[in-house]
Design an enzyme around this catalytic site. Structure first.
Site, PDB file in Angstrom:
ATOM      1  N   GLY A 287       0.816  -1.197   0.000  1.00  0.00           N
ATOM      2  CA  GLY A 287       0.000   0.000   0.000  1.00  0.00           C
ATOM      3  C   GLY A 287       0.853   1.252   0.000  1.00  0.00           C
ATOM      4  O   GLY A 287       0.590   2.205  -0.728  1.00  0.00           O
ATOM      5  N   MET A 289       5.018   2.867   1.789  1.00  0.00           N
ATOM      6  CA  MET A 289       6.245   2.586   2.526  1.00  0.00           C
ATOM      7  C   MET A 289       6.741   3.851   3.191  1.00  0.00           C
ATOM      8  O   MET A 289       6.780   4.916   2.588  1.00  0.00           O
ATOM      9  CB  MET A 289       7.312   2.036   1.560  1.00  0.00           C
ATOM     10  N   HIS A 323      -0.856   6.393   8.605  1.00  0.00           N
ATOM     11  CA  HIS A 323      -0.052   5.239   9.018  1.00  0.00           C
ATOM     12  C   HIS A 323       1.419   5.455   8.689  1.00  0.00           C
ATOM     13  O   HIS A 323       2.292   5.283   9.545  1.00  0.00           O
ATOM     14  CB  HIS A 323      -0.579   3.979   8.323  1.00  0.00           C
ATOM     15  N   GLU A 324       1.690   5.825   7.436  1.00  0.00           N
ATOM     16  CA  GLU A 324       3.098   5.980   7.044  1.00  0.00           C
ATOM     17  C   GLU A 324       3.745   7.174   7.744  1.00  0.00           C
ATOM     18  O   GLU A 324       4.920   7.109   8.112  1.00  0.00           O
ATOM     19  CB  GLU A 324       3.211   6.115   5.525  1.00  0.00           C
TER      20      GLU A 324
END
Length: 887
Positions: A287, A289, A323-324
């Site tokens: 998805g 990185m 999230h990242e």
């Protein structure tokens, strides 16, 4: 890193490459065998002469003996498919080196050294999309978990931290934008060989492992903005995309700024570089990185506008961006000592992105969505041949451990800590964790110890959640005597591969006891189950109360209880905990369907249960106090996968038949209410506020039931919704329903959708998925035809997942009694494995569930797995998944 997310739906060829030689059995790597690397690498300098087909890499490593390790006179540098062009030590050509199973081993005397190695790689030939590869004319990298060794020889392990200086040069026309980690420190133009060349130099002052290295070079444009941190520093933000995609990046930028602000306010984490860059790439295995300062994203999680993206797409982008970004601290500043600790960064960061999304989108609905994903993916994983703890003890191929167990169950385990210690103490624990381990490669034990010390709690027994696989089952019994209610909880943890016997877990269960007459309770309580059996007593109940348990899904367990239909209907109508209300509705329907599939219901009992379910859903449809977002969740039937999980051995055809029969009955029985709800919701705005989003959700849910109960009516309303749609959510919802029908509107709308969006890869992915996931009786034939469509390719992971992962997640078609679905997926795995082993291996788990399927289908599934296992040249990724599934 974010694994490619599988969106929840309301209802749930081949281009061959030359096969590589058959790999030898990869070694078993054990957590208990960990030893520190004998050399430190405090500084790494990389020089890239960039080209699509040939890129020259010069790596200069400053190394010194590691005082925390046993001394070594050899420096072993990981390599994968590399050949050294030259090797120098301290400025002199080195002769005392050798190749060993792909690694470069250099003899070194004690003391510090400077090692310089030159390699050449072919990015255009890198179909595995690991390391440095070409994507539509640009160069980009993916190094987690072990991709850096495909770029340069290096100690490619997460506990070797180094500061990186990166110099890139290349033709300006091909690569006008040159990006890497950290801050840009210099750039310039050079002219040579008749072409205009330029260069840029980047420096990352924060030590990081090689898996966080990133490089991007290409013809890109950016949306720029800025963010002022809580200490007053100005950070330059940029999202880099192809020029035609720039208008669809505004939501991603707003999501980034919200994430930065939220992380400061909730966790006290401030960003630490001058710039933060995001690049969107069309060819990507995952998805996104979290590379330090340069996040590389799948375009799916960056690009959005109302015409091409659904409400779910918008939420997905916001969540993955967060999230990242959150990984900057929980993963980058504090990283993993080894890959056994993967949940240290991923589980913690998933919890952080879930908390963020709850604050942005609403806690109740987000929690239900997260639990639905856990149950549809992680629970089956926990009860199958690939079950493993969130901190595994061994592996052969680390890429196979980027699983829902590591991510989603890992998040649930940390959420339980927060539940038991409270939000304030939890924050103290996380503050101590970041303070204590900043700049280090840490372990799961380091995290738990920081939580204990910061919050002042004992998590000794709780640590079993890290070492034991399997979903605990909690048997619940509520009795009443006089004015005392007695709650007895019994737990079992089922055996899993390599772990036949389990010890009791610590299980925190939020509960409330409702007075049946008033519909109220006296407050939520926390019951913590620590042994195999515990009884709790609650005084002051003249009559037996109604139990609401595991409220908010406070523990990732399976609750087993004898709840009456009356109690479940009561909770579905009166429970003030949104998740518990949803759960009561699910339990009511699942219990009925499980009894039906097992043949244990008379016709009268079936009709009685249907009437109870219909009454409960009618109350949901007409309840004026419910907002439509929650109403839409309560109207969703349990998935076929979840229903099958409640059976020791399932007959997928029978489960599908009974679920569809119930859906059709509900559609006919509630037709008037569903039509009225659809008409009401159709009057809502097309905006992005919660009311408008909720209206779109219930419109689709109404169509699902109407099309099942009265296909002609459902087709007519769905076609009208498609034609009048002002958002992709409405258009896709209507097309999803039409794809499962056999009337003419299905074909008309599929053609229109394709022609409307041809040339937009992300929307055409939807077109493939909707057909592969449909309830149409000819889905298998449709998928075969789509595999030969000019727009289908095995070389793009998004396109492969859009067709075949949607199909593998469609029980109606995948589990066809003929076994054709299993053969199709096996053929795909064999065709895809030489091209992209990581993506191919992710198709094995659905096949590995054969033990939980009735014997006829099970024998076919097993035979297909054996066919895959016997293939020549199988990758390590797929070989491990298949052999574990067969053991």
């Amino acid at each position: 890193m974010d694994i490619a997310r599988t969106p929840s739906t309301p209802d749930g060829n081949p281009e061959m490459a030359d096969a590589p030689p058959a790999p030898k059995q990869p070694p078993l790597i054990r957590r208990e065998d960990y030893t520190p690397f004998p050399w430190r690498v405090p500084e790494t300098r990389l020089e890239f002469a960039l080209g699509i087909e040939t890129t020259r890499v010069t790596a200069t490593l400053v190394v010194a003996p590691n005082p925390d390790s046993a001394p070594s006179q050899e420096l072993r540098l990981s390599g994968d498919g590399l050949e050294p062009r030259s090797v120098e030590v301290d400025g002199q050509g080195a002769n005392d080196w050798r190749m060993d199973d792909g690694d470069l081993v250099i003899a070194l005397s004690p003391g510090p050294h400077e090692v310089r190695i030159v390699t050449e790689i072919d990015p255009a030939a890198n179909s595995q999309l690991m390391g440095l590869y070409a994507s539509n004319g640009m160069l980009c990298t993916q190094c987690e978990a072990e991709g850096f060794r495909r770029i340069a020889f290096f100690p490619d392990r997460p506990d070797v931290l180094s500061t990186y200086t990166v110099r890139m040069e290349g033709p300006k026309e091909l690569f006008p934008v040159l990006l890497s980690n950290g801050n840009k420190v210099d750039e310039g133009d050079e002219h040579g060989a008749g072409d205009a060349w330029h260069w840029a130099e980047w420096h990352d002052p924060w030590p990081k492992p090689s898996y966080l290295f990133a490089l991007v070079a290409g013809d890109l444009v950016s949306r720029k903005d800025s963010f002022t941190t809580m200490s007053g520093r100005e950070v330059e933000l940029a999202i880099w995309v192809r020029a035609e995609d720039l208008p669809r990046t505004s939501h991603a930028m707003e999501s980034l700024k919200k994430s930065m602000k939220w992380d400061e306010e909730v966790f006290g984490r401030e960003y630490d570089l001058d710039v933060f860059n995001i690049v969107a790439v069309g060819d990507f295995n995952m998805g996104a990185m979290e590379n330090k300062g340069l996040n590389v994203f799948n375009t799916k999680y960056v690009l959005a506008d109302p015409e091409t993206a659904t409400d779910g797409d918008y939420d997905g982008i916001e969540g993955v961006i967060a999230h990242e970004y959150f990984h900057n601290w929980s993963g980058n500043r504090v990283t993993c000592r080894d890959w056994f600790q993967l949940s240290l960064k991923e589980g913690f960061t998933v919890l952080r992105d879930q908390m963020f999304s709850q604050d942005m989108q609403g806690e109740a609905v987000k929690r239900i969505e997260d639990v639905r994903l856990l149950r549809s993916v992680q629970f089956p994983e926990d009860s199958g041949p690939l079950a493993h703890p969130i901190r595994p003890d061994s592996f052969r191929e680390i890429s196979n451990f980027y699983t829902s167990t590591i991510y989603n169950k890992g998040a649930e385990v940390i959420r339980m800590m927060r539940t038991m210690m409270g939000a304030e103490s939890f924050r103290k624990g996380t503050d101590l964790y970041f303070e204590r381990h900043d700049g280090e490669a840490a372990t799961c034990e380091d995290f738990v110890k920081a939580m204990e010390d910061g919050a002042g709690v004992d998590l000794g027994q709780f640590r079993r959640w890290y070492s034991q696989a399997g979903t605990p089952k909690v048997e619940v019994e509520l009795t009443h005597d006089g004015e005392t209610a007695r709650l007895t909880l019994r737990q079992t943890v089922p055996p899993t591969p390599g772990q036949p016997d389990k010890l009791p877990m610590v299980i925190p269960l939020k509960l409330a006891l409702f007075d049946r007459a008033t519909g109220r309770h006296r407050g939520e309580e926390l019951a913590v189950l620590v042994g195999e059996q515990t009884t709790f007593e609650y005084a002051g109940f003249a009559e037996k109360p109604v139990l609401s348990i595991n409220r908010g899904f406070s523990a990732p367990v399976s609750i087993e209880r004898e709840a009456s239909v009356e109690d479940l209907v009561f909770l579905a109508a009166h429970d003030d905990d949104p998740f518990a209300r949803y759960e009561a509705m699910q339990e009511l329907i699942v219990g009925h369907l499980v009894e039906l599939v097992g043949g244990g219901l008379s016709e009268a009992a079936r009709d009685s249960a249907r009437n109870a379910i219909g009454g409960a859903l009618r109350a949901v449809i007409t309840d004026p106090k419910l907002d439509d977002s929650m109403r839409g969740e309560l109207l969703m039937l349990p998935s076929q996968t979840y229903i099958s999980e409640q059976l020791l051995v399932a007959d997928p055809g029978r489960v599908h038949e009974e679920r569809e029969a119930l859906k059709a009955w509900l559609g006919r029985t509630l037709e008037a209410e569903l039509v009225a709800m659809h008409e009401r919701a159709s009057g809502a705005s097309s905006g992005i506020d919660q009311a408008a989003r909720g209206a779109r959700k219930v419109k689709t849910q109404a169509l699902v039931f109407l099309a099942a109960g009265n296909p002609a009516l459902g087709e007519r309303i769905a076609a009208a919704q498609y034609d009048s749609a002002e958002t992709m959510t409405d258009r896709q919802g209507a097309l999803m329903v039409l794809c499962g029908l056999t009337g003419p509107e299905r074909t008309h709308k599929l053609i229109d959708f394709y022609n409307r969006y041809r040339g937009n890869p992300l929307v055409i992915d939807k077109w493939f998925s909707l057909q592969a996931a449909s309830l149409h009786p000819n889905t298998i034939e449709h998928v075969k035809a789509l595999a030969g469509h000019p727009d289908f390719t095995l070389k793009n992971p998004n396109r492969v997942r859009s067709l075949y992962m949607a199909f593998a997640g469609n029980p109606h078609a995948f589990h066809a009694a003929s076994g054709e679905g299993y053969r199709m997926v096996a053929d795909l795995i064999l065709a895809l494995d030489p091209l992209n082993a990581q993506t191919a291996a992710r198709f094995v788990p659905p096949m590995g569930r054969w033990r939980r399927v009735e014997p006829g289908r099970a024998s076919i599934m097993r035979a297909e797995l054996e066919r895959i296992a016997g293939a020549q040249g199988l990758s390590r990724d797929t070989f491990e998944q298949v052999t574990r599934s067969l053991d």
